[in-house]
Design an enzyme around this catalytic site. Structure first.
Site, PDB file in Angstrom:
ATOM      1  NE  ARG A  82      -3.288   2.492   2.802  1.00 16.57           N
ATOM      2  CZ  ARG A  82      -3.312   3.264   3.880  1.00 16.57           C
ATOM      3  NH1 ARG A  82      -2.698   2.909   4.989  1.00 16.57           N
ATOM      4  NH2 ARG A  82      -3.975   4.399   3.875  1.00 16.57           N
ATOM      5  CG  HIS A 128      -1.374   8.817   3.953  1.00 17.76           C
ATOM      6  ND1 HIS A 128      -1.429   7.448   4.130  1.00 17.76           N
ATOM      7  CD2 HIS A 128      -0.980   9.309   5.146  1.00 17.76           C
ATOM      8  CE1 HIS A 128      -1.076   7.131   5.372  1.00 17.76           C
ATOM      9  NE2 HIS A 128      -0.794   8.243   6.009  1.00 17.76           N
ATOM     10  CD  GLU A 174      -4.786   6.957  10.325  1.00 15.75           C
ATOM     11  OE1 GLU A 174      -4.262   8.006  10.740  1.00 15.75           O
ATOM     12  OE2 GLU A 174      -4.455   5.838  10.730  1.00 15.75           O
ATOM     13  CG  ASN A 314      -5.026   2.845   8.800  1.00 18.93           C
ATOM     14  OD1 ASN A 314      -5.060   1.892   8.023  1.00 18.93           O
ATOM     15  ND2 ASN A 314      -4.569   4.035   8.464  1.00 18.93           N
ATOM     16  CE1 TYR A 316       0.285   2.093  13.520  1.00 16.76           C
ATOM     17  CE2 TYR A 316      -1.790   3.141  12.915  1.00 16.76           C
ATOM     18  CZ  TYR A 316      -0.504   2.727  12.584  1.00 16.76           C
ATOM     19  OH  TYR A 316      -0.030   2.939  11.311  1.00 16.76           O
ATOM     20  CD  GLU A 385      -1.518   3.580   8.266  1.00 11.77           C
ATOM     21  OE1 GLU A 385      -1.309   3.951   9.442  1.00 11.77           O
ATOM     22  OE2 GLU A 385      -1.707   4.374   7.335  1.00 11.77           O
TER      23      GLU A 385
HETATM   24  C1  PNW Z   1      -1.220   6.800  11.145  1.00 10.42           C
HETATM   25  N1  PNW Z   1      -2.657   9.650  16.829  1.00 10.42           N
HETATM   26  O1  PNW Z   1      -1.342   8.017  11.779  1.00 10.42           O
HETATM   27  C2  PNW Z   1      -0.907   7.235   9.734  1.00 10.42           C
HETATM   28  O2  PNW Z   1      -1.791   6.780   8.756  1.00 10.42           O
HETATM   29  C3  PNW Z   1       0.527   7.045   9.343  1.00 10.42           C
HETATM   30  O3  PNW Z   1       0.842   7.958   8.331  1.00 10.42           O
HETATM   31  C4  PNW Z   1       1.420   7.173  10.565  1.00 10.42           C
HETATM   32  O4  PNW Z   1       2.780   7.179  10.258  1.00 10.42           O
HETATM   33  C5  PNW Z   1       1.071   6.013  11.492  1.00 10.42           C
HETATM   34  O5  PNW Z   1      -0.301   6.031  11.828  1.00 10.42           O
HETATM   35  C6  PNW Z   1       1.884   5.991  12.775  1.00 10.42           C
HETATM   36  O6  PNW Z   1       1.670   7.127  13.523  1.00 10.42           O
HETATM   37  C7  PNW Z   1      -1.670   8.306  13.055  1.00 10.42           C
HETATM   38  O7  PNW Z   1      -2.055  10.655  17.284  1.00 10.42           O
HETATM   39  C8  PNW Z   1      -1.027   9.401  13.603  1.00 10.42           C
HETATM   40  O8  PNW Z   1      -3.555   9.062  17.503  1.00 10.42           O
HETATM   41  C9  PNW Z   1      -1.367   9.842  14.851  1.00 10.42           C
HETATM   42  C10 PNW Z   1      -2.352   9.182  15.561  1.00 10.42           C
HETATM   43  C11 PNW Z   1      -2.998   8.086  15.011  1.00 10.42           C
HETATM   44  C12 PNW Z   1      -2.648   7.646  13.757  1.00 10.42           C
END
Ligand code: PNW
Length: 483
Positions: A82, A128, A174, A314, A316, A385
């Site tokens: 991607r 993006h 996002e 996405n 995390y 992601e």
């Molecule tokens: C994603 N937060 O971003 C993005 O899609 C990527 O470009 C980025 O590098 C990756 O996650 C890692 O950070 C985020 O602050 C950035 O909660 C910040 C947040 C969440 C997602």
């Protein structure tokens, strides 16, 4: 259930897995071959906005290393990749009457050809976050709903027609981040907010809500266009990518915390998910935000509803959520609640990483997949992601730089959690793209925070070296995927 759980965990033969990146984070070549500036060029060049004042001028220099990078992806066993298109590389001034840049198109065509020659399926994101600066200067970008959706539709048309081999399109990455971080907290480009010490202009109580509305309409127009003129011929699919963290109540015995945990999911995810699947914003948002939250006209609602061939997810991390008893502030973006990494009993959600907002909790991934599956009627999912930074990874030296223990553990447990959601709960997951292929420009955190399975040596000509996690991801998928 017991029988299901005892069956060996597996993924189907055609499961697509690989890695994700984004244009401004890796490409560099910021003013080469006719590329125009984006709001991230401007923002990162503004003193005080990124760690150590770093920019994406060179980044991973991926623009010049296309063959090397595709070969590395291939060596990792990736089945999919991607990446995102830099709008201002393709249309330097961005707008629907502005000229197209043939060199920009040629670069992406070449990348797509190389990937396909190596049996790697491209997943291509149109946007993006790197809005052409000219569109910000002309009409404030996504704050101008009418202009923005038409210019985005035109840009989408240029991409669909010049890149016909792509079968997997993602409209937006996002939109929560574009809206909230760009127009509410001001931490990301274009950096607008109500705090006049940070931004000369902006209104943190409204602008992110307007930006989000424009983004949804722009997404919907691109999807309508793709379905009407390109989809059948290309045999492709199109969807939006939404970010979202899992939530747990701070006190599971307190109904107000349970409700707040649900409300946080609605403010973060359903803000975009509900319009796409139901044509309206969640009631919890309407209740708190009143008429600051735009209304969909009947025409807009009809345009937006049903505009996902798949849900791009996405994901995390996770948070404990505590309700608050005071009224919501005007600039609140969470749903009037507090997020914490600890619950009432003192349990911690997961270990520290380099990102203040990220702590691993693989069970949260499984639970959120099931929550989304139920709320949106069992859509097809691609995880677009998932990944982690590692605390103090930037301080490592020598071969230790390639030994990313926490990231290895993260991928093993998260991929397993995903496979369980699929097998035990029937969540229709077709692919998984780990974030990220390379250490890269981590936005406001510059190059301090690393997310790659590949080490990028910024001191030595952006030399790439695989970290241990690249092999762990490969081995984890190879052991799960049916032979
Ligand atoms: C994603 N937060 O971003 C993005 O899609 C990527 O470009 C980025 O590098 C990756 O996650 C890692 O950070 C985020 O602050 C950035 O909660 C910040 C947040 C969440 C997602």
């Amino acid at each position: 259930m017991a029988e299901e759980a005892s069956k060996k965990l597996s993924l189907p033969k055609d499961f697509l897995w690989g890695y994700a990146t984004a244009s401004y984070q890796i490409e560099g070549a910021a003013d080469e071959d006719g590329r125009g500036p984006s709001i991230w060029d401007t923002f990162s060049h503004t003193p005080g906005k990124t760690a150590d004042g770093k920019t994406g001028d060179v980044a991973c220099d991926a623009y010049h290393r296309l063959e090397e990078d595709v070969a590395l992806l291939k060596s990792y066993g990736a089945k999919a990749y991607r990446f995102s298109i830099s709008w201002s590389r393709v249309i330097p001034l961005g707008g629907r009457t502005d000229p197209i840049n043939p060199a920009g198109i040629a670069y992406y065509r070449n990348l797509i050809d190389k990937l396909l020659e190596n049996d790697i399926q491209p997943f291509v994101t149109l946007f993006h976050w790197d809005l052409p600066q000219a569109l910000h200067d002309r009409y404030l970008g996504m704050l101008n709903k009418e202009e923005f959706q038409l210019d985005f539709e035109n840009y989408a048309r240029v991409c669909f027609s010049h890149l016909p081999k792509v079968k997997n399109w993602i409209t937006l990455n996002e939109p929560w981040c574009s809206s909230v971080l760009g127009y509410n907290t001001g931490l990301f480009a274009p950096g607008r907010c109500s705090d006049r010490t940070k931004s000369a202009e902006g209104d943190s109580s409204r602008e992110h809500l307007i930006a989000a509305h424009s983004l949804l309409l722009a997404h919907a127009r691109a999807v309508r266009l793709y379905r009407a003129e390109f989809k059948e011929k290309a045999g492709g699919q199109i969807g939006i990518t939404l970010n979202g963290d899992w939530t747990e109540p701070w006190d599971p015995e307190d109904p107000l915390d349970v409700e707040a945990a649900e409300r946080k999911l609605e403010f973060a995810i359903s803000w975009f998910g509900d319009p796409v699947y139901f044509g309206k914003y969640p009631d919890s948002m309407r209740k708190q935000l009143g008429d600051r939250l735009p209304e969909f006209t009947p025409e807009e609602s009809a345009l937006v509803i049903g505009t996902n061939d798949f849900y791009g997810m996405n994901h995390y991390t996770a948070n404990y959520i505590k309700h608050v008893d005071t009224p919501a502030a005007d600039d609140d973006n969470l749903g009037n609640l507090e997020c914490s990494f600890y619950n009432k009993a003192g349990d911690c959600i997961g270990p520290e990483t380099q990102s203040v907002w990220l702590r691993p909790n693989p069970e949260g991934f499984r639970k959120l997949l099931i929550w989304l599956h139920k709320r949106y009627g069992g859509p097809i999912f691609y995880v677009t992601e998932n990944g982690t930074s590692v605390k103090d990874e930037h301080l490592k030296t020598g071969d230790d730089r390639f030994n990313d223990e926490l990231r290895c553990e993260y991928f093993k447990t998260y991929i397993t959690a995903m496979a369980r959601a699929r097998q035990e709960s029937g969540v229709d997951i077709r692919g998984y793209l780990a974030w990220s292929f390379l250490d890269n420009f981590e936005w406001a955190e510059g190059y301090v925070t690393r997310f790659g399975v590949t080490y990028t040596d910024y001191e030595n000509g952006q030399k790439r070296t695989p970290k241990r996690s690249a092999f762990v991801v490969r081995d984890t998928f190879q052991s799960l995927i049916e032979k």
